[in-house]
Design a protein around this motif. Structure first.
Motif, PDB file in Angstrom:
ATOM      1  N   THR A 131      -5.438   1.102   2.391  1.00  7.15           N
ATOM      2  CA  THR A 131      -5.724  -0.042   3.259  1.00  7.15           C
ATOM      3  C   THR A 131      -6.412   0.450   4.525  1.00  7.15           C
ATOM      4  OG1 THR A 131      -3.791  -1.259   2.436  1.00  7.15           O
ATOM      5  CG2 THR A 131      -4.706  -1.982   4.532  1.00  7.15           C
ATOM      6  N   CYS A 157       0.835  -1.201   0.000  1.00 14.35           N
ATOM      7  CA  CYS A 157       0.000   0.000   0.000  1.00 14.35           C
ATOM      8  C   CYS A 157       0.872   1.255   0.000  1.00 14.35           C
ATOM      9  CB  CYS A 157      -0.928  -0.020   1.218  1.00 14.35           C
ATOM     10  SG  CYS A 157      -1.802   1.520   1.549  1.00 14.35           S
ATOM     11  N   ASP A 177      -9.195  -8.913   3.993  1.00  9.69           N
ATOM     12  CA  ASP A 177      -8.185  -9.657   3.245  1.00  9.69           C
ATOM     13  C   ASP A 177      -7.342 -10.484   4.208  1.00  9.69           C
ATOM     14  OD1 ASP A 177      -8.496  -8.676   0.417  1.00  9.69           O
ATOM     15  OD2 ASP A 177      -8.268  -6.763   1.456  1.00  9.69           O
ATOM     16  N   LYS A 198      -9.529   5.445  -1.051  1.00  7.42           N
ATOM     17  CA  LYS A 198      -9.490   5.255  -2.503  1.00  7.42           C
ATOM     18  C   LYS A 198      -8.830   3.914  -2.790  1.00  7.42           C
ATOM     19  CE  LYS A 198      -5.167   7.849  -3.210  1.00  7.42           C
ATOM     20  NZ  LYS A 198      -4.329   6.698  -3.027  1.00  7.42           N
ATOM     21  N   PRO A 199      -9.085   3.354  -3.972  1.00  8.52           N
ATOM     22  CA  PRO A 199      -8.410   2.099  -4.308  1.00  8.52           C
ATOM     23  C   PRO A 199      -6.892   2.259  -4.143  1.00  8.52           C
ATOM     24  CG  PRO A 199     -10.101   2.585  -5.923  1.00  8.52           C
ATOM     25  CD  PRO A 199      -9.988   3.813  -5.039  1.00  8.52           C
ATOM     26  N   ARG A 221     -14.349  -2.314   1.266  1.00  5.31           N
ATOM     27  CA  ARG A 221     -14.351  -3.330   0.204  1.00  5.31           C
ATOM     28  C   ARG A 221     -15.035  -2.801  -1.047  1.00  5.31           C
ATOM     29  NH1 ARG A 221     -11.271  -7.938   1.013  1.00  5.31           N
ATOM     30  NH2 ARG A 221     -12.850  -9.399   0.431  1.00  5.31           N
ATOM     31  N   ASN A 222     -16.155  -2.105  -0.877  1.00  9.23           N
ATOM     32  CA  ASN A 222     -16.898  -1.568  -2.020  1.00  9.23           C
ATOM     33  C   ASN A 222     -16.087  -0.533  -2.795  1.00  9.23           C
ATOM     34  OD1 ASN A 222     -19.143  -3.177  -1.559  1.00  9.23           O
ATOM     35  ND2 ASN A 222     -20.138  -1.650  -0.268  1.00  9.23           N
ATOM     36  N   ILE A 223     -15.260   0.215  -2.100  1.00 10.52           N
ATOM     37  CA  ILE A 223     -14.434   1.249  -2.739  1.00 10.52           C
ATOM     38  C   ILE A 223     -13.191   0.648  -3.389  1.00 10.52           C
ATOM     39  CG2 ILE A 223     -13.025   3.311  -2.267  1.00 10.52           C
ATOM     40  CD1 ILE A 223     -15.067   3.955  -0.022  1.00 10.52           C
ATOM     41  N   GLY A 224     -12.716  -0.472  -2.867  1.00  6.48           N
ATOM     42  CA  GLY A 224     -11.519  -1.105  -3.415  1.00  6.48           C
ATOM     43  C   GLY A 224     -10.308  -1.025  -2.514  1.00  6.48           C
ATOM     44  N   LEU A 225     -10.522  -0.763  -1.215  1.00  7.44           N
ATOM     45  CA  LEU A 225      -9.420  -0.771  -0.271  1.00  7.44           C
ATOM     46  C   LEU A 225      -9.106  -2.202   0.130  1.00  7.44           C
ATOM     47  CD1 LEU A 225     -10.724   2.150   0.131  1.00  7.44           C
ATOM     48  CD2 LEU A 225      -9.716   2.065   2.408  1.00  7.44           C
ATOM     49  N   LYS A 226      -7.857  -2.463   0.470  1.00 11.19           N
ATOM     50  CA  LYS A 226      -7.498  -3.708   1.138  1.00 11.19           C
ATOM     51  C   LYS A 226      -7.926  -3.556   2.596  1.00 11.19           C
ATOM     52  CE  LYS A 226      -5.400  -5.734  -2.297  1.00 11.19           C
ATOM     53  NZ  LYS A 226      -5.959  -6.925  -2.904  1.00 11.19           N
TER      54      LYS A 226
END
Length: 191
Positions: A114, A40, A157, A110-111, A135-140
């Motif tokens: 983390t 990250c 994750d 943001k993607p 999770r919906n946004i794309g973060l770990k």
């Protein structure tokens, strides 16, 4: 009599730590979490943290170890604890306490970022919603919890569980050791 109680508490903490580190899966999960955090930061992302009560204090402490200094003199690393009282009371009042962390994740995440979410019970609705938003946004997502991760298991994750059923103090003690180990791991890998 009082010293017997103190010694008992310290022995119980030692037993829980021994149980945690004797399980190779726990050590593997901590390393996986460390690798997610290093990836990250190396790719320009930031780390968000959240927790309730003592877990919020742990989340704040972890973030300040990255923005400040831990063992090494190094550049500041981007980390932010979701702990601003004005945000928490605004969102809590207007939208409900279960949205205090998810709303901040939606605003700041943001993607490539983390989220570290800490819940000793694994059941805190505001932590579950924050993980879901992340999770919906794309973060770990990395979860630290007690013996029963509940819904956190499916939303993370990596989930690091502490093998203890009882008061939250033993769980929080292991969480802080894990968080310090993760900061040290980040410093070693990035320097």
């Amino acid at each position: 009599m009082k010293s017997d109680s103190l010694l008992s508490d310290l022995r119980k903490a030692h037993e829980v730590l021994d149980r945690f580190i004797s399980d190779p899966e726990n050590l593997q999960r901590v390393e996986q979490a460390g690798n997610l955090l290093v990836e990250c930061l190396a790719s320009g992302g930031k780390i968000l943290t959240c927790g309730n009560g003592g877990s919020m204090c742990d989340a704040m402490h972890f973030a300040e170890e990255l923005t400040g200094r831990f063992h090494a003199d190094r550049k500041a690393l981007p980390a932010l604890s979701i702990s601003d009282p004005s945000h928490i009371t605004c969102v809590g009042n207007d939208m409900g306490f279960d949205r205090i962390f998810s709303r901040a994740v939606e605003a700041l995440g943001k993607p490539g970022d983390t989220l570290i979410a800490i819940s000793t019970s694994g059941k805190s609705p505001n932590i579950i919603k924050a993980l879901d938003s992340a999770r919906n946004i794309g973060l770990k997502t990395i979860g630290l919890t007690g013996n029963q991760p509940g819904a956190m298991e499916d939303l993370c994750d990596v989930v690091i569980t502490v093998p203890f059923l009882g008061y939250s103090d033993r769980v929080q003690e292991i969480h802080m050791l894990v968080l310090h180990a993760l900061v040290h791991y980040i410093e070693i890998k990035l320097l």
